[in-house]
Design a protein around this motif. Structure first.
Motif, PDB file in Angstrom:
ATOM      1  N   SER A 251       0.937  -0.995  -0.004  1.00  0.00           N
ATOM      2  CA  SER A 251       0.082   0.115  -0.001  1.00  0.00           C
ATOM      3  C   SER A 251       0.801   0.926  -0.332  1.00  0.00           C
ATOM      4  CB  SER A 251      -0.727   0.531   1.447  1.00  0.00           C
ATOM      5  OG  SER A 251      -1.622  -1.175   1.129  1.00  0.00           O
ATOM      6  N   GLY A 252       2.131   0.824   0.350  1.00  0.00           N
ATOM      7  CA  GLY A 252       3.258   2.292  -0.351  1.00  0.00           C
ATOM      8  C   GLY A 252       3.828   2.666   0.836  1.00  0.00           C
ATOM      9  N   ILE A 253       5.113   3.337   0.881  1.00  0.00           N
ATOM     10  CA  ILE A 253       6.380   3.149   1.877  1.00  0.00           C
ATOM     11  C   ILE A 253       6.639   4.359   1.994  1.00  0.00           C
ATOM     12  CG2 ILE A 253       8.809   2.306   1.761  1.00  0.00           C
ATOM     13  CD1 ILE A 253       8.327   0.082  -0.776  1.00  0.00           C
ATOM     14  N   CYS A 463       3.876   9.080  -9.268  1.00  0.00           N
ATOM     15  CA  CYS A 463       2.668   8.032  -9.407  1.00  0.00           C
ATOM     16  C   CYS A 463       3.885   6.568  -9.771  1.00  0.00           C
ATOM     17  CB  CYS A 463       2.225   8.534 -10.382  1.00  0.00           C
ATOM     18  SG  CYS A 463       1.001   9.343 -10.237  1.00  0.00           S
ATOM     19  N   THR A 464       4.786   6.595 -10.287  1.00  0.00           N
ATOM     20  CA  THR A 464       5.433   5.577 -11.038  1.00  0.00           C
ATOM     21  C   THR A 464       6.478   5.562  -9.592  1.00  0.00           C
ATOM     22  OG1 THR A 464       6.219   6.762 -12.994  1.00  0.00           O
ATOM     23  CG2 THR A 464       8.056   4.876 -12.270  1.00  0.00           C
ATOM     24  N   TRP A 468       6.049   1.373  -8.159  1.00  0.00           N
ATOM     25  CA  TRP A 468       6.921   0.410  -8.115  1.00  0.00           C
ATOM     26  C   TRP A 468       6.976   0.120  -6.549  1.00  0.00           C
ATOM     27  CZ3 TRP A 468      11.869   1.558 -11.305  1.00  0.00           C
ATOM     28  CH2 TRP A 468      11.782   1.637 -12.740  1.00  0.00           C
ATOM     29  N   ASP A 469       6.458   0.870  -5.417  1.00  0.00           N
ATOM     30  CA  ASP A 469       6.480   0.218  -3.638  1.00  0.00           C
ATOM     31  C   ASP A 469       5.529  -0.930  -4.493  1.00  0.00           C
ATOM     32  OD1 ASP A 469       7.735   2.210  -3.305  1.00  0.00           O
ATOM     33  OD2 ASP A 469       5.864   3.066  -2.309  1.00  0.00           O
ATOM     34  N   PHE A 478       6.694  -6.230 -11.889  1.00  0.00           N
ATOM     35  CA  PHE A 478       7.325  -6.101 -13.060  1.00  0.00           C
ATOM     36  C   PHE A 478       7.214  -6.363 -14.262  1.00  0.00           C
ATOM     37  CE2 PHE A 478       9.665  -3.787 -10.108  1.00  0.00           C
ATOM     38  CZ  PHE A 478      10.073  -2.886  -9.650  1.00  0.00           C
ATOM     39  N   SER A 479       6.776  -7.737 -14.306  1.00  0.00           N
ATOM     40  CA  SER A 479       6.355  -8.541 -15.570  1.00  0.00           C
ATOM     41  C   SER A 479       5.288  -9.383 -14.865  1.00  0.00           C
ATOM     42  CB  SER A 479       7.409 -10.045 -15.573  1.00  0.00           C
ATOM     43  OG  SER A 479       7.732 -10.871 -14.202  1.00  0.00           O
TER      44      SER A 479
END
Length: 546
Positions: A251-253, A463-464, A468-469, A478-479
Protein backbone atom coordinates in the motif's frame (compact mmCIF):
# COMPACT_ATOMS: atom_id res chain seq x y z
CA UNK A 1 31.67 -23.06 -48.69
CA UNK A 2 28.07 -22.24 -49.31
CA UNK A 3 27.26 -22.66 -45.64
CA UNK A 4 30.18 -20.38 -44.72
CA UNK A 5 29.05 -17.84 -47.25
CA UNK A 6 25.51 -17.86 -45.93
CA UNK A 7 26.77 -17.38 -42.37
CA UNK A 8 28.89 -14.45 -43.45
CA UNK A 9 25.97 -12.93 -45.33
CA UNK A 10 23.72 -13.33 -42.32
CA UNK A 11 26.06 -11.45 -39.98
CA UNK A 12 26.67 -8.89 -42.68
CA UNK A 13 22.95 -8.34 -42.99
CA UNK A 14 22.45 -8.22 -39.24
CA UNK A 15 25.42 -6.20 -38.04
CA UNK A 16 23.08 -4.11 -35.89
CA UNK A 17 22.07 -7.20 -33.92
CA UNK A 18 25.48 -8.47 -32.82
CA UNK A 19 25.89 -8.88 -29.04
CA UNK A 20 26.33 -5.62 -27.16
CA UNK A 21 25.14 -3.48 -30.08
CA UNK A 22 22.47 -0.81 -30.05
CA UNK A 23 18.94 -1.83 -30.95
CA UNK A 24 16.52 0.93 -31.92
CA UNK A 25 13.05 0.69 -30.46
CA UNK A 26 10.39 2.61 -32.30
CA UNK A 27 7.48 3.37 -30.03
CA UNK A 28 9.54 3.62 -26.84
CA UNK A 29 10.09 7.34 -27.17
CA UNK A 30 7.93 10.26 -26.01
CA UNK A 31 6.07 12.20 -27.27
CA UNK A 32 4.94 9.84 -30.06
CA UNK A 33 5.30 12.51 -32.71
CA UNK A 34 5.38 16.28 -32.98
CA UNK A 35 3.54 17.52 -36.07
CA UNK A 36 5.43 20.81 -35.96
CA UNK A 37 8.78 19.03 -36.05
CA UNK A 38 7.70 16.53 -38.66
CA UNK A 39 5.78 18.95 -40.89
CA UNK A 40 8.70 19.18 -43.28
CA UNK A 41 8.23 15.52 -44.09
CA UNK A 42 4.82 16.15 -45.60
CA UNK A 43 5.27 16.94 -49.27
CA UNK A 44 3.27 19.80 -50.66
CA UNK A 45 2.07 17.69 -53.56
CA UNK A 46 0.75 14.86 -51.41
CA UNK A 47 -2.70 15.92 -50.29
CA UNK A 48 -5.08 13.63 -48.45
CA UNK A 49 -8.22 12.59 -50.29
CA UNK A 50 -11.19 14.92 -49.82
CA UNK A 51 -13.12 12.25 -47.97
CA UNK A 52 -12.13 10.56 -44.71
CA UNK A 53 -8.33 10.19 -44.59
CA UNK A 54 -7.11 6.71 -45.35
CA UNK A 55 -6.09 4.56 -42.42
CA UNK A 56 -2.67 2.99 -42.29
CA UNK A 57 -2.29 -0.60 -43.28
CA UNK A 58 -2.36 -3.03 -40.38
CA UNK A 59 1.00 -4.22 -39.17
CA UNK A 60 0.76 -7.99 -39.35
CA UNK A 61 4.25 -8.64 -38.01
CA UNK A 62 6.53 -6.96 -35.54
CA UNK A 63 9.01 -6.19 -38.31
CA UNK A 64 6.30 -4.40 -40.34
CA UNK A 65 5.23 -2.44 -37.30
CA UNK A 66 8.83 -1.54 -36.64
CA UNK A 67 9.33 -0.42 -40.22
CA UNK A 68 6.35 1.98 -40.29
CA UNK A 69 6.70 3.44 -36.83
CA UNK A 70 8.64 6.65 -36.27
CA UNK A 71 8.10 8.82 -33.24
CA UNK A 72 11.52 10.36 -32.61
CA UNK A 73 11.65 13.55 -30.58
CA UNK A 74 13.98 15.58 -32.71
CA UNK A 75 14.61 16.15 -36.38
CA UNK A 76 18.39 16.19 -36.53
CA UNK A 77 21.40 14.58 -38.06
CA UNK A 78 21.02 11.55 -35.82
CA UNK A 79 17.56 10.84 -37.15
CA UNK A 80 17.89 11.71 -40.83
CA UNK A 81 17.93 8.11 -42.04
CA UNK A 82 14.92 7.13 -39.94
CA UNK A 83 12.89 10.18 -40.91
CA UNK A 84 13.75 9.75 -44.57
CA UNK A 85 12.28 6.24 -44.42
CA UNK A 86 9.16 7.61 -42.74
CA UNK A 87 8.80 10.33 -45.38
CA UNK A 88 8.55 7.70 -48.11
CA UNK A 89 5.53 6.07 -46.49
CA UNK A 90 2.37 7.82 -47.71
CA UNK A 91 0.21 6.27 -45.00
CA UNK A 92 2.33 7.79 -42.26
CA UNK A 93 2.24 11.15 -44.04
CA UNK A 94 -1.54 11.09 -44.18
CA UNK A 95 -1.77 10.23 -40.50
CA UNK A 96 0.68 12.95 -39.49
CA UNK A 97 -0.92 15.61 -41.71
CA UNK A 98 -4.38 14.77 -40.41
CA UNK A 99 -3.16 14.78 -36.82
CA UNK A 100 -1.48 18.13 -37.46
CA UNK A 101 -4.76 19.61 -38.69
CA UNK A 102 -6.66 18.18 -35.72
CA UNK A 103 -4.19 19.67 -33.27
CA UNK A 104 -4.15 23.05 -35.03
CA UNK A 105 -7.96 23.24 -35.07
CA UNK A 106 -8.12 22.21 -31.44
CA UNK A 107 -5.50 24.84 -30.49
CA UNK A 108 -7.39 27.57 -32.37
CA UNK A 109 -10.63 26.65 -30.64
CA UNK A 110 -8.94 26.69 -27.24
CA UNK A 111 -7.30 30.07 -27.94
CA UNK A 112 -10.62 31.57 -29.07
CA UNK A 113 -12.33 30.19 -25.98
CA UNK A 114 -9.61 31.64 -23.73
CA UNK A 115 -9.97 35.06 -25.35
CA UNK A 116 -13.75 34.99 -24.96
CA UNK A 117 -13.44 33.91 -21.33
CA UNK A 118 -10.88 36.65 -20.62
CA UNK A 119 -13.08 39.36 -22.19
CA UNK A 120 -16.14 38.15 -20.28
CA UNK A 121 -14.17 37.96 -17.05
CA UNK A 122 -12.82 41.51 -17.38
CA UNK A 123 -16.31 42.86 -18.08
CA UNK A 124 -17.71 41.01 -15.06
CA UNK A 125 -14.93 42.34 -12.83
CA UNK A 126 -15.51 45.93 -13.95
CA UNK A 127 -19.24 45.63 -13.32
CA UNK A 128 -18.72 44.13 -9.87
CA UNK A 129 -16.17 46.77 -8.85
CA UNK A 130 -18.51 49.54 -10.05
CA UNK A 131 -21.43 48.07 -8.10
CA UNK A 132 -19.31 47.73 -4.98
CA UNK A 133 -18.16 51.34 -5.19
CA UNK A 134 -21.76 52.50 -5.54
CA UNK A 135 -22.82 50.43 -2.54
CA UNK A 136 -19.90 51.81 -0.49
CA UNK A 137 -20.87 55.38 -1.32
CA UNK A 138 -24.52 54.75 -0.39
CA UNK A 139 -23.55 53.09 2.90
CA UNK A 140 -21.18 55.93 3.74
CA UNK A 141 -23.89 58.52 3.08
CA UNK A 142 -26.34 56.62 5.32
CA UNK A 143 -23.83 56.43 8.15
CA UNK A 144 -23.04 60.15 7.87
CA UNK A 145 -26.73 60.97 8.07
CA UNK A 146 -27.16 58.71 11.13
CA UNK A 147 -24.07 60.16 12.85
CA UNK A 148 -22.17 56.85 12.74
CA UNK A 149 -19.00 57.97 11.00
CA UNK A 150 -16.12 55.51 11.00
CA UNK A 151 -12.88 55.18 9.11
CA UNK A 152 -13.02 53.55 5.67
CA UNK A 153 -10.82 50.73 6.92
CA UNK A 154 -13.15 49.81 9.77
CA UNK A 155 -16.23 50.15 7.64
CA UNK A 156 -14.69 47.79 5.08
CA UNK A 157 -13.88 45.22 7.77
CA UNK A 158 -17.41 45.37 9.13
CA UNK A 159 -19.19 45.00 5.79
CA UNK A 160 -21.21 41.84 5.36
CA UNK A 161 -20.15 39.39 2.62
CA UNK A 162 -20.70 35.74 1.72
CA UNK A 163 -17.41 34.91 3.47
CA UNK A 164 -18.34 36.35 6.88
CA UNK A 165 -21.00 33.70 7.44
CA UNK A 166 -18.51 30.88 7.75
CA UNK A 167 -15.18 32.60 8.49
CA UNK A 168 -13.83 34.51 11.45
CA UNK A 169 -13.45 38.25 10.84
CA UNK A 170 -10.49 40.06 12.37
CA UNK A 171 -11.25 42.50 15.15
CA UNK A 172 -10.98 46.22 14.43
CA UNK A 173 -7.68 46.38 16.29
CA UNK A 174 -6.23 43.80 13.88
CA UNK A 175 -7.51 45.48 10.74
CA UNK A 176 -4.80 46.88 8.43
CA UNK A 177 -4.35 50.64 8.72
CA UNK A 178 -4.11 52.34 5.36
CA UNK A 179 -5.61 54.89 3.08
CA UNK A 180 -9.11 54.68 1.61
CA UNK A 181 -7.40 54.02 -1.72
CA UNK A 182 -5.66 50.95 -0.27
CA UNK A 183 -8.93 49.69 1.16
CA UNK A 184 -10.67 50.10 -2.16
CA UNK A 185 -7.85 48.21 -3.87
CA UNK A 186 -8.17 45.36 -1.39
CA UNK A 187 -11.92 45.29 -1.89
CA UNK A 188 -11.51 45.11 -5.66
CA UNK A 189 -8.89 42.38 -5.31
CA UNK A 190 -11.26 40.34 -3.14
CA UNK A 191 -14.00 40.44 -5.76
CA UNK A 192 -11.53 39.73 -8.54
CA UNK A 193 -10.29 36.68 -6.65
CA UNK A 194 -13.86 35.46 -6.12
CA UNK A 195 -14.66 35.89 -9.83
CA UNK A 196 -11.57 34.13 -11.17
CA UNK A 197 -12.00 30.49 -12.22
CA UNK A 198 -10.52 27.90 -9.87
CA UNK A 199 -7.14 26.54 -10.92
CA UNK A 200 -5.93 23.16 -9.72
CA UNK A 201 -2.79 23.29 -7.55
CA UNK A 202 0.53 22.61 -9.24
CA UNK A 203 1.71 19.21 -8.06
CA UNK A 204 5.49 19.07 -7.62
CA UNK A 205 7.60 16.39 -9.27
CA UNK A 206 7.72 14.44 -6.04
CA UNK A 207 4.87 15.34 -3.70
CA UNK A 208 4.51 15.33 0.06
CA UNK A 209 4.50 12.11 2.07
CA UNK A 210 0.75 12.11 2.65
CA UNK A 211 0.26 12.09 -1.10
CA UNK A 212 3.19 10.13 -2.50
CA UNK A 213 5.52 9.24 0.37
CA UNK A 214 8.46 10.57 -1.61
CA UNK A 215 9.78 13.89 -0.37
CA UNK A 216 9.41 16.67 2.12
CA UNK A 217 8.81 16.34 5.84
CA UNK A 218 5.42 17.93 6.64
CA UNK A 219 3.45 16.91 9.68
CA UNK A 220 2.32 13.31 9.26
CA UNK A 221 -1.16 12.09 9.99
CA UNK A 222 -1.67 9.60 12.77
CA UNK A 223 -2.10 6.78 10.26
CA UNK A 224 1.12 7.71 8.43
CA UNK A 225 3.07 7.86 11.68
CA UNK A 226 1.70 4.46 12.69
CA UNK A 227 2.70 2.89 9.35
CA UNK A 228 6.17 4.40 9.59
CA UNK A 229 6.60 2.91 13.07
CA UNK A 230 5.62 -0.52 11.74
CA UNK A 231 8.25 -0.28 9.01
CA UNK A 232 10.93 0.83 11.45
CA UNK A 233 10.14 -1.99 13.88
CA UNK A 234 10.23 -4.56 11.08
CA UNK A 235 13.52 -3.23 9.67
CA UNK A 236 15.20 -2.93 13.09
CA UNK A 237 15.18 -6.67 13.77
CA UNK A 238 18.28 -8.84 13.26
CA UNK A 239 16.56 -10.66 10.38
CA UNK A 240 13.89 -8.83 8.39
CA UNK A 241 10.80 -10.88 7.56
CA UNK A 242 10.62 -10.16 3.83
CA UNK A 243 7.15 -11.61 3.48
CA UNK A 244 5.80 -9.22 6.12
CA UNK A 245 7.74 -6.39 4.53
CA UNK A 246 6.06 -7.11 1.18
CA UNK A 247 2.60 -7.09 2.77
CA UNK A 248 3.32 -3.79 4.48
CA UNK A 249 4.84 -2.24 1.33
CA UNK A 250 1.97 -3.12 -1.00
CA UNK A 251 0.00 0.00 0.00
CA UNK A 252 2.99 2.32 -0.29
CA UNK A 253 6.28 2.87 1.51
CA UNK A 254 7.07 5.99 3.59
CA UNK A 255 9.82 8.14 2.14
CA UNK A 256 12.07 7.75 5.19
CA UNK A 257 12.40 3.97 4.78
CA UNK A 258 11.88 3.57 1.04
CA UNK A 259 15.61 3.32 0.08
CA UNK A 260 16.42 0.40 2.38
CA UNK A 261 13.04 -1.24 1.69
CA UNK A 262 13.57 -1.17 -2.08
CA UNK A 263 17.08 -2.61 -1.67
CA UNK A 264 15.71 -5.46 0.45
CA UNK A 265 12.72 -6.25 -1.76
CA UNK A 266 14.80 -6.19 -4.95
CA UNK A 267 17.22 -8.75 -3.49
CA UNK A 268 20.14 -6.33 -3.48
CA UNK A 269 20.50 -6.44 0.32
CA UNK A 270 20.28 -9.56 2.53
CA UNK A 271 17.58 -9.92 5.18
CA UNK A 272 20.27 -10.37 7.83
CA UNK A 273 21.08 -6.93 9.27
CA UNK A 274 24.66 -7.77 10.26
CA UNK A 275 25.64 -8.64 6.66
CA UNK A 276 24.22 -5.54 4.99
CA UNK A 277 27.18 -3.19 5.42
CA UNK A 278 29.67 -5.73 4.08
CA UNK A 279 27.43 -6.57 1.10
CA UNK A 280 26.98 -2.90 0.24
CA UNK A 281 30.71 -2.27 0.41
CA UNK A 282 31.52 -5.29 -1.75
CA UNK A 283 28.89 -4.59 -4.42
CA UNK A 284 29.82 -0.92 -4.70
CA UNK A 285 33.49 -1.80 -5.13
CA UNK A 286 32.52 -4.40 -7.74
CA UNK A 287 30.57 -1.84 -9.75
CA UNK A 288 33.42 0.67 -9.84
CA UNK A 289 35.70 -2.19 -10.81
CA UNK A 290 33.51 -2.59 -13.91
CA UNK A 291 33.93 1.14 -14.57
CA UNK A 292 37.71 0.82 -14.53
CA UNK A 293 37.63 -2.29 -16.68
CA UNK A 294 35.07 -1.36 -19.36
CA UNK A 295 34.23 2.33 -19.45
CA UNK A 296 37.29 3.42 -21.43
CA UNK A 297 36.13 1.15 -24.27
CA UNK A 298 33.08 3.33 -24.93
CA UNK A 299 34.88 4.99 -27.86
CA UNK A 300 36.02 1.72 -29.41
CA UNK A 301 34.60 1.01 -32.86
CA UNK A 302 32.32 -1.85 -31.74
CA UNK A 303 30.98 0.09 -28.71
CA UNK A 304 30.82 3.67 -29.90
CA UNK A 305 27.31 3.32 -31.40
CA UNK A 306 25.98 2.05 -28.07
CA UNK A 307 27.56 4.89 -26.12
CA UNK A 308 26.47 7.45 -28.70
CA UNK A 309 22.82 6.36 -28.47
CA UNK A 310 22.93 6.47 -24.65
CA UNK A 311 24.42 9.96 -24.84
CA UNK A 312 21.57 11.06 -27.15
CA UNK A 313 18.75 9.50 -25.10
CA UNK A 314 19.59 10.84 -21.63
CA UNK A 315 18.82 14.56 -22.31
CA UNK A 316 15.41 13.47 -23.62
CA UNK A 317 14.44 11.92 -20.30
CA UNK A 318 12.24 13.35 -17.56
CA UNK A 319 12.52 15.25 -15.31
CA UNK A 320 14.59 17.65 -17.41
CA UNK A 321 15.64 19.73 -14.39
CA UNK A 322 17.41 16.65 -13.06
CA UNK A 323 18.60 14.97 -16.25
CA UNK A 324 20.23 18.07 -17.73
CA UNK A 325 22.59 18.40 -14.78
CA UNK A 326 26.05 17.36 -16.07
CA UNK A 327 26.78 15.22 -13.02
CA UNK A 328 23.53 13.26 -13.45
CA UNK A 329 24.21 12.78 -17.17
CA UNK A 330 27.63 11.31 -16.40
CA UNK A 331 26.19 8.90 -13.83
CA UNK A 332 23.45 7.66 -16.16
CA UNK A 333 25.89 7.21 -19.05
CA UNK A 334 28.14 5.01 -16.90
CA UNK A 335 25.27 2.94 -15.50
CA UNK A 336 23.70 2.25 -18.90
CA UNK A 337 26.95 1.59 -20.74
CA UNK A 338 28.22 -0.87 -18.11
CA UNK A 339 24.87 -2.69 -18.11
CA UNK A 340 24.92 -2.97 -21.92
CA UNK A 341 28.49 -4.34 -21.93
CA UNK A 342 27.62 -6.95 -19.30
CA UNK A 343 24.43 -8.05 -21.11
CA UNK A 344 25.42 -8.65 -24.75
CA UNK A 345 22.28 -10.70 -25.48
CA UNK A 346 20.29 -7.49 -25.57
CA UNK A 347 22.78 -4.64 -25.46
CA UNK A 348 21.36 -1.17 -24.88
CA UNK A 349 17.73 -0.74 -25.93
CA UNK A 350 15.83 2.53 -25.79
CA UNK A 351 13.52 2.32 -22.80
CA UNK A 352 16.07 0.82 -20.43
CA UNK A 353 17.32 4.35 -19.73
CA UNK A 354 14.00 5.28 -18.10
CA UNK A 355 14.21 2.39 -15.66
CA UNK A 356 17.21 3.93 -13.88
CA UNK A 357 15.37 7.12 -12.88
CA UNK A 358 13.11 5.89 -10.04
CA UNK A 359 16.00 4.12 -8.32
CA UNK A 360 18.25 7.14 -8.70
CA UNK A 361 15.65 9.58 -7.31
CA UNK A 362 14.77 7.32 -4.36
CA UNK A 363 18.43 6.83 -3.42
CA UNK A 364 19.14 10.56 -3.71
CA UNK A 365 16.47 11.12 -1.06
CA UNK A 366 18.52 8.97 1.28
CA UNK A 367 20.82 11.99 1.60
CA UNK A 368 18.60 15.07 1.19
CA UNK A 369 15.40 16.60 2.55
CA UNK A 370 14.61 18.97 -0.33
CA UNK A 371 12.49 18.21 -3.37
CA UNK A 372 14.57 16.76 -6.18
CA UNK A 373 13.53 19.24 -8.88
CA UNK A 374 15.11 22.07 -6.87
CA UNK A 375 18.26 20.22 -5.85
CA UNK A 376 21.74 20.41 -7.33
CA UNK A 377 23.00 16.83 -7.26
CA UNK A 378 26.62 17.93 -7.67
CA UNK A 379 26.46 19.50 -4.21
CA UNK A 380 26.38 16.03 -2.64
CA UNK A 381 29.63 14.59 -1.33
CA UNK A 382 31.54 12.37 -3.75
CA UNK A 383 31.08 9.30 -1.56
CA UNK A 384 27.30 9.80 -1.52
CA UNK A 385 27.21 10.13 -5.32
CA UNK A 386 29.24 6.95 -5.74
CA UNK A 387 26.88 5.06 -3.41
CA UNK A 388 23.79 6.33 -5.26
CA UNK A 389 25.27 5.36 -8.62
CA UNK A 390 26.29 1.84 -7.61
CA UNK A 391 23.01 1.13 -5.79
CA UNK A 392 20.98 2.35 -8.78
CA UNK A 393 22.98 0.12 -11.13
CA UNK A 394 22.51 -3.05 -9.09
CA UNK A 395 18.82 -2.53 -8.39
CA UNK A 396 18.10 -1.74 -12.06
CA UNK A 397 20.02 -4.90 -12.98
CA UNK A 398 17.89 -6.95 -10.57
CA UNK A 399 14.73 -5.53 -12.17
CA UNK A 400 15.91 -6.25 -15.72
CA UNK A 401 16.89 -9.81 -14.82
CA UNK A 402 13.16 -10.58 -14.57
CA UNK A 403 12.13 -8.92 -17.85
CA UNK A 404 15.21 -9.24 -20.07
CA UNK A 405 13.24 -10.95 -22.84
CA UNK A 406 11.58 -7.54 -23.30
CA UNK A 407 14.87 -6.26 -24.71
CA UNK A 408 16.44 -9.14 -26.64
CA UNK A 409 16.25 -9.32 -30.45
CA UNK A 410 12.68 -8.62 -31.73
CA UNK A 411 11.67 -8.12 -28.07
CA UNK A 412 9.55 -11.29 -27.76
CA UNK A 413 8.61 -10.56 -24.17
CA UNK A 414 6.85 -7.34 -25.13
CA UNK A 415 5.09 -8.97 -28.07
CA UNK A 416 3.68 -11.69 -25.79
CA UNK A 417 2.55 -9.14 -23.21
CA UNK A 418 0.84 -6.93 -25.78
CA UNK A 419 -1.02 -9.94 -27.21
CA UNK A 420 -2.03 -10.99 -23.69
CA UNK A 421 -3.22 -7.43 -22.98
CA UNK A 422 -5.42 -7.50 -26.08
CA UNK A 423 -7.04 -10.80 -25.07
CA UNK A 424 -7.48 -9.61 -21.47
CA UNK A 425 -9.19 -6.36 -22.49
CA UNK A 426 -11.50 -8.28 -24.85
CA UNK A 427 -12.70 -10.24 -21.81
CA UNK A 428 -13.02 -7.44 -19.26
CA UNK A 429 -14.45 -4.69 -21.51
CA UNK A 430 -15.75 -5.88 -24.86
CA UNK A 431 -17.01 -2.40 -25.80
CA UNK A 432 -13.54 -0.87 -25.63
CA UNK A 433 -12.03 -3.81 -27.49
CA UNK A 434 -14.59 -3.65 -30.31
CA UNK A 435 -14.16 0.12 -30.54
CA UNK A 436 -10.43 -0.38 -31.11
CA UNK A 437 -11.10 -2.98 -33.77
CA UNK A 438 -13.68 -0.78 -35.49
CA UNK A 439 -11.13 2.00 -36.03
CA UNK A 440 -8.27 -0.41 -36.71
CA UNK A 441 -6.15 0.57 -33.72
CA UNK A 442 -3.59 -2.15 -33.07
CA UNK A 443 -2.62 -2.66 -29.41
CA UNK A 444 1.01 -2.83 -30.44
CA UNK A 445 0.81 0.77 -31.64
CA UNK A 446 0.26 2.19 -28.14
CA UNK A 447 0.86 -0.63 -25.62
CA UNK A 448 4.37 -1.35 -26.87
CA UNK A 449 5.58 1.72 -24.99
CA UNK A 450 3.54 0.78 -21.92
CA UNK A 451 5.41 -2.51 -21.70
CA UNK A 452 8.80 -1.21 -22.82
CA UNK A 453 8.88 1.70 -20.35
CA UNK A 454 6.68 0.20 -17.58
CA UNK A 455 4.19 3.11 -17.96
CA UNK A 456 6.89 5.64 -17.05
CA UNK A 457 6.03 7.77 -20.09
CA UNK A 458 2.33 7.73 -19.24
CA UNK A 459 2.54 8.65 -15.53
CA UNK A 460 4.29 11.41 -13.56
CA UNK A 461 7.44 10.28 -11.77
CA UNK A 462 5.76 10.60 -8.37
CA UNK A 463 3.14 8.07 -9.51
CA UNK A 464 5.78 5.73 -10.92
CA UNK A 465 7.61 5.65 -7.59
CA UNK A 466 4.38 4.82 -5.77
CA UNK A 467 3.54 2.20 -8.41
CA UNK A 468 6.95 0.59 -7.96
CA UNK A 469 6.36 0.26 -4.21
CA UNK A 470 3.67 -2.26 -5.11
CA UNK A 471 5.66 -3.82 -7.96
CA UNK A 472 8.50 -4.49 -5.52
CA UNK A 473 6.02 -6.08 -3.12
CA UNK A 474 4.22 -8.23 -5.72
CA UNK A 475 5.65 -11.58 -6.88
CA UNK A 476 6.79 -10.94 -10.46
CA UNK A 477 5.46 -7.42 -10.16
CA UNK A 478 7.39 -5.94 -13.09
CA UNK A 479 6.57 -8.81 -15.43
CA UNK A 480 3.30 -10.50 -14.46
CA UNK A 481 1.40 -7.92 -12.38
CA UNK A 482 2.28 -5.08 -14.77
CA UNK A 483 0.05 -6.70 -17.40
CA UNK A 484 -3.03 -6.31 -15.18
CA UNK A 485 -2.05 -2.73 -14.32
CA UNK A 486 -1.93 -1.91 -18.05
CA UNK A 487 -5.37 -3.51 -18.57
CA UNK A 488 -6.83 -1.52 -15.68
CA UNK A 489 -5.12 1.61 -17.00
CA UNK A 490 -6.66 1.21 -20.47
CA UNK A 491 -10.17 0.54 -19.19
CA UNK A 492 -9.82 3.54 -16.85
CA UNK A 493 -10.14 5.74 -19.97
CA UNK A 494 -13.08 3.87 -21.52
CA UNK A 495 -15.32 6.97 -21.62
CA UNK A 496 -12.72 9.05 -23.43
CA UNK A 497 -11.87 6.15 -25.77
CA UNK A 498 -15.49 5.53 -26.77
CA UNK A 499 -15.98 9.24 -27.50
CA UNK A 500 -13.23 9.21 -30.15
CA UNK A 501 -14.56 8.37 -33.61
CA UNK A 502 -11.47 8.02 -35.80
CA UNK A 503 -8.05 6.38 -35.82
CA UNK A 504 -6.11 9.62 -35.41
CA UNK A 505 -8.15 10.78 -32.43
CA UNK A 506 -7.72 7.45 -30.67
CA UNK A 507 -3.97 7.39 -31.20
CA UNK A 508 -3.51 10.97 -30.00
CA UNK A 509 -5.52 10.15 -26.87
CA UNK A 510 -3.78 6.87 -26.08
CA UNK A 511 -0.32 8.37 -26.49
CA UNK A 512 -1.07 11.54 -24.49
CA UNK A 513 -3.37 10.47 -21.66
CA UNK A 514 -4.19 13.28 -19.17
CA UNK A 515 -2.40 12.02 -16.04
CA UNK A 516 -0.38 15.15 -15.26
CA UNK A 517 -2.24 15.83 -12.00
CA UNK A 518 -2.51 12.23 -10.87
CA UNK A 519 -1.54 11.48 -7.31
CA UNK A 520 -1.64 8.80 -4.66
CA UNK A 521 -5.40 8.29 -4.80
CA UNK A 522 -5.49 7.59 -8.54
CA UNK A 523 -2.57 5.15 -8.35
CA UNK A 524 -4.18 3.32 -5.42
CA UNK A 525 -7.43 2.89 -7.37
CA UNK A 526 -5.48 1.65 -10.41
CA UNK A 527 -3.58 -0.90 -8.33
CA UNK A 528 -6.73 -2.10 -6.60
CA UNK A 529 -8.42 -2.72 -9.94
CA UNK A 530 -5.34 -4.54 -11.25
CA UNK A 531 -5.31 -6.72 -8.13
CA UNK A 532 -8.98 -7.57 -8.69
CA UNK A 533 -8.30 -8.50 -12.31
CA UNK A 534 -5.38 -10.68 -11.31
CA UNK A 535 -7.59 -12.88 -9.17
CA UNK A 536 -10.62 -12.69 -11.46
CA UNK A 537 -8.48 -14.23 -14.22
CA UNK A 538 -6.46 -16.60 -12.07
CA UNK A 539 -7.64 -19.44 -14.34
CA UNK A 540 -6.65 -17.56 -17.50
CA UNK A 541 -4.35 -19.10 -20.14
CA UNK A 542 -0.71 -19.51 -19.20
CA UNK A 543 0.52 -16.66 -21.40
CA UNK A 544 -1.21 -14.19 -19.01
CA UNK A 545 1.17 -15.39 -16.33
CA UNK A 546 4.48 -14.97 -18.13
Amino acid sequence: MSSDGNKKQFWKRNTAKVPGSIQHVYGAQHPPFDPLLHANLIKAGNKPPPATPGKPKKATTFQEFESITSDAWDVGDDDDELLAMAAQNLNIEVVMETANKVIENHSKQQEKQRQDDTTELEQREEEEVAEDEEEDEEDEEDRVEEGDVTSPELSFASQSSPYTDSRLVKSHSEAPIGSPKDAAGEHAALHRQRSLPHRPPVIPLVARMADQNTSGTPAMTEREASRLDKFKQLLAGPNTDLEELRKLSWSGIPRQVRPITWKLLSGYLPANAERRDSVLQRKRQEYFGFIQQYYDSRNDEHHQDTYRQIHIDIPRMNPESLMLQPKVTEIFERILFIWAIRHPASGYVQGINDLVTPFFVVYVFEYIEEEVENFDVSSLQEEALRNIEADSFWCMSKLLDGIQDNYTFAQPGIQRKVKALEELVSRIDESVHRHMQQYEVEYLQFAFRWMNNLLMRELPLRCTIRLWDTYQAEPEGFSHFHLYVCAAFLVRWRKEILEERDFQGLMILLQNLPTMHWGNEEVSVLLAEAYRLKFAFADAPNHYKR
